[in-house]
Write a protein that holds these residues in place. Structure first.
Motif, short mmCIF file in Angstrom:
data_model
loop_
_atom_site.label_atom_id
_atom_site.label_comp_id
_atom_site.label_asym_id
_atom_site.label_seq_id
_atom_site.Cartn_x
_atom_site.Cartn_y
_atom_site.Cartn_z
N ALA A 117 20.98 24.53 -49.51
CA ALA A 117 22.13 24.64 -48.61
C ALA A 117 23.08 25.72 -49.09
CB ALA A 117 22.87 23.31 -48.52
N SER A 118 23.70 26.39 -48.13
CA SER A 118 24.75 27.36 -48.41
C SER A 118 25.83 27.17 -47.36
CB SER A 118 24.19 28.79 -48.35
OG SER A 118 25.20 29.74 -48.62
N GLY A 119 27.02 26.78 -47.80
CA GLY A 119 28.10 26.52 -46.86
C GLY A 119 28.89 25.28 -47.23
N THR A 120 29.36 24.56 -46.21
CA THR A 120 30.28 23.45 -46.43
C THR A 120 29.85 22.22 -45.65
OG1 THR A 120 32.10 25.02 -46.69
CG2 THR A 120 32.70 22.73 -46.28
N ALA A 121 29.89 21.07 -46.33
CA ALA A 121 29.70 19.75 -45.69
C ALA A 121 28.36 19.64 -44.98
CB ALA A 121 30.85 19.45 -44.73
N ASN A 122 27.31 20.12 -45.62
CA ASN A 122 25.96 19.92 -45.09
C ASN A 122 25.30 18.73 -45.79
OD1 ASN A 122 25.70 22.46 -43.41
ND2 ASN A 122 26.16 23.35 -45.40
N THR A 123 24.48 17.98 -45.06
CA THR A 123 23.76 16.86 -45.64
C THR A 123 22.27 17.07 -45.43
OG1 THR A 123 24.05 15.59 -43.59
CG2 THR A 123 25.63 15.21 -45.36
N GLN A 124 21.49 16.83 -46.48
CA GLN A 124 20.05 17.07 -46.43
C GLN A 124 19.31 15.93 -47.14
OE1 GLN A 124 20.13 20.94 -48.43
NE2 GLN A 124 19.66 21.94 -46.48
N LEU A 125 18.20 15.52 -46.56
CA LEU A 125 17.42 14.42 -47.13
C LEU A 125 15.93 14.68 -46.95
CD1 LEU A 125 17.06 11.48 -48.25
CD2 LEU A 125 17.16 10.72 -45.86
N ASN A 126 15.17 14.53 -48.03
CA ASN A 126 13.72 14.46 -47.99
C ASN A 126 13.31 13.08 -48.51
OD1 ASN A 126 13.01 17.14 -47.09
ND2 ASN A 126 13.65 17.88 -49.10
N ALA A 127 12.47 12.37 -47.76
CA ALA A 127 12.07 11.03 -48.16
C ALA A 127 10.58 10.84 -47.93
CB ALA A 127 12.85 9.97 -47.38
N VAL A 128 9.91 10.23 -48.92
CA VAL A 128 8.49 9.89 -48.83
C VAL A 128 8.31 8.45 -49.28
CG1 VAL A 128 6.16 10.38 -49.66
CG2 VAL A 128 7.76 12.26 -49.27
N ALA A 129 7.69 7.63 -48.43
CA ALA A 129 7.36 6.25 -48.79
C ALA A 129 5.88 6.03 -48.50
CB ALA A 129 8.21 5.27 -48.00
N ALA A 130 5.13 5.59 -49.51
CA ALA A 130 3.70 5.39 -49.35
C ALA A 130 3.29 4.09 -50.01
CB ALA A 130 2.92 6.56 -49.96
N ALA A 131 2.44 3.31 -49.32
CA ALA A 131 1.96 2.03 -49.84
C ALA A 131 0.44 1.99 -49.76
CB ALA A 131 2.57 0.87 -49.05
N LEU A 132 -0.18 1.54 -50.86
CA LEU A 132 -1.63 1.37 -50.92
C LEU A 132 -1.93 -0.08 -51.25
CD1 LEU A 132 -4.57 2.38 -51.05
CD2 LEU A 132 -4.19 2.93 -53.47
N ALA A 133 -2.51 -0.81 -50.28
CA ALA A 133 -2.85 -2.22 -50.49
C ALA A 133 -4.29 -2.34 -50.98
CB ALA A 133 -2.67 -3.01 -49.20
N THR A 134 -4.51 -3.21 -51.94
CA THR A 134 -5.83 -3.36 -52.53
C THR A 134 -6.65 -4.46 -51.90
OG1 THR A 134 -4.92 -4.83 -54.23
CG2 THR A 134 -5.02 -2.49 -54.75
N LYS A 135 -6.06 -5.26 -51.01
CA LYS A 135 -6.81 -6.36 -50.41
C LYS A 135 -7.78 -5.89 -49.33
CE LYS A 135 -3.90 -10.46 -50.92
NZ LYS A 135 -3.14 -11.50 -50.17
N ALA A 196 23.23 18.51 -40.46
CA ALA A 196 22.50 17.37 -41.01
C ALA A 196 21.02 17.56 -40.73
CB ALA A 196 22.99 16.07 -40.41
N THR A 197 20.20 17.60 -41.78
CA THR A 197 18.76 17.80 -41.63
C THR A 197 18.01 16.81 -42.50
OG1 THR A 197 18.73 19.49 -43.37
CG2 THR A 197 19.00 20.25 -41.10
N GLY A 198 16.78 16.46 -42.09
CA GLY A 198 15.99 15.52 -42.87
C GLY A 198 14.51 15.62 -42.57
N ASN A 199 13.70 15.36 -43.58
CA ASN A 199 12.25 15.25 -43.45
C ASN A 199 11.83 13.90 -43.98
OD1 ASN A 199 11.51 17.99 -42.51
ND2 ASN A 199 12.34 18.62 -44.49
N VAL A 200 11.07 13.14 -43.18
CA VAL A 200 10.66 11.79 -43.57
C VAL A 200 9.15 11.66 -43.40
CG1 VAL A 200 10.82 9.35 -43.01
CG2 VAL A 200 12.88 10.77 -42.98
N LEU A 201 8.47 11.19 -44.45
CA LEU A 201 7.05 10.90 -44.39
C LEU A 201 6.84 9.45 -44.77
CD1 LEU A 201 4.04 11.65 -44.17
CD2 LEU A 201 4.15 12.38 -46.56
N SER A 202 6.22 8.67 -43.87
CA SER A 202 5.91 7.27 -44.13
C SER A 202 4.41 7.07 -43.97
CB SER A 202 6.68 6.39 -43.13
OG SER A 202 6.38 5.02 -43.34
N LEU A 203 3.78 6.46 -45.01
CA LEU A 203 2.33 6.34 -45.02
C LEU A 203 1.91 4.97 -45.54
CD1 LEU A 203 -0.44 7.82 -44.70
CD2 LEU A 203 -0.21 8.51 -47.09
N SER A 204 1.06 4.29 -44.77
CA SER A 204 0.48 3.01 -45.21
C SER A 204 -1.03 3.11 -45.12
CB SER A 204 0.96 1.86 -44.32
OG SER A 204 2.35 1.68 -44.43
#
Length: 210
Positions: A117-135, A196-204
């Motif tokens: 980011a370059s500037g003022t009052a910017n919000t940024q989020l990168n999120a990754v959630a991954a679940a591996l079930a063994t059953k 306000a920007t964001g990247n979200v990856l959800s994996l099951s």
């Protein structure tokens, strides 16, 4: 002594001719408020694995790179993030630049998350959630096999950035950067104010029954 007096008078005349007083605040205003964030050269070239970068120039910028991983019979992974900017006061820059150049991340592979980011009052989020079930998928419910991301990013009422009516905003990624990258790449690149920007990856996923 006479020479010092002459130099002092010349400095005072210069300030008067530009209409700027001798105060420190006025001098800073004359120089202007410029912000620049830059990744260049061979930064992270050939990197392998998990990489998280937060890079900001300016005021009141909020950034987060969040990851959640889970494995097990009933795996669950989740992220809950809230970014808030409330009641702050800041000036927006006349010029804001966010740049990725050179051979940044060339030939790298893995999971890479970048907030720039370059500037003022910017919000940024990168999120990754991954679940591996063994059953195995036949032995677990959708509720127990889950990966979720709950997130919000925003500039809240009361934040004053004083955005000017002129100036430049620019973001760029050079052609040579990130060449040959393999994997997951999250990139938030912002120049300006109140974005306000964001990247979200959800994996099951589930292992196959044996």
């Amino acid at each position: 002594m006479r020479r010092a007096t002459v130099l002092t008078l010349l400095a005072a005349l210069a300030l008067l001719s530009t209409g700027v007083s001798a105060g420190d605040d006025d001098y800073a205003a004359m120089l202007g408020y410029l912000t620049s964030s830059r990744l260049d050269g061979h930064v992270l070239q050939g990197a392998d694995g998990s990489v998280a970068v937060n890079l900001a120039a300016g005021d009141l910028n909020s950034q987060a790179n969040l990851r959640a991983f889970a494995t097990g019979p009933d795996a669950q992974a989740w992220i809950d993030s809230r970014q808030r900017t409330l009641g702050n006061h800041a000036s927006a820059p006349l010029e804001a630049q966010a740049t990725i150049a050179g051979n940044v991340l060339a030939g790298a592979h893995g999971l890479v998350s970048i907030n720039q980011a370059s500037g003022t009052a910017n919000t940024q989020l990168n999120a990754v959630a991954a679940a591996l079930a063994t059953k195995g998928i036949r032995e677990t419910t959708d509720g127990s096999l889950s990966a979720a991301v709950s997130a919000s990013a925003g500039v809240q009422p009361g934040t004053e950035t004083g955005v000017p009516g002129e100036g430049t905003r620019s973001v760029s990624v050079a052609a040579g950067a990130m060449q040959g990258f393999r994997g997951v790449l999250q990139l938030n690149q912002t120049a300006g104010s109140g974005n306000a920007t964001g990247n979200v990856l959800s994996l099951s996923v589930s292992e196959l029954p044996r």
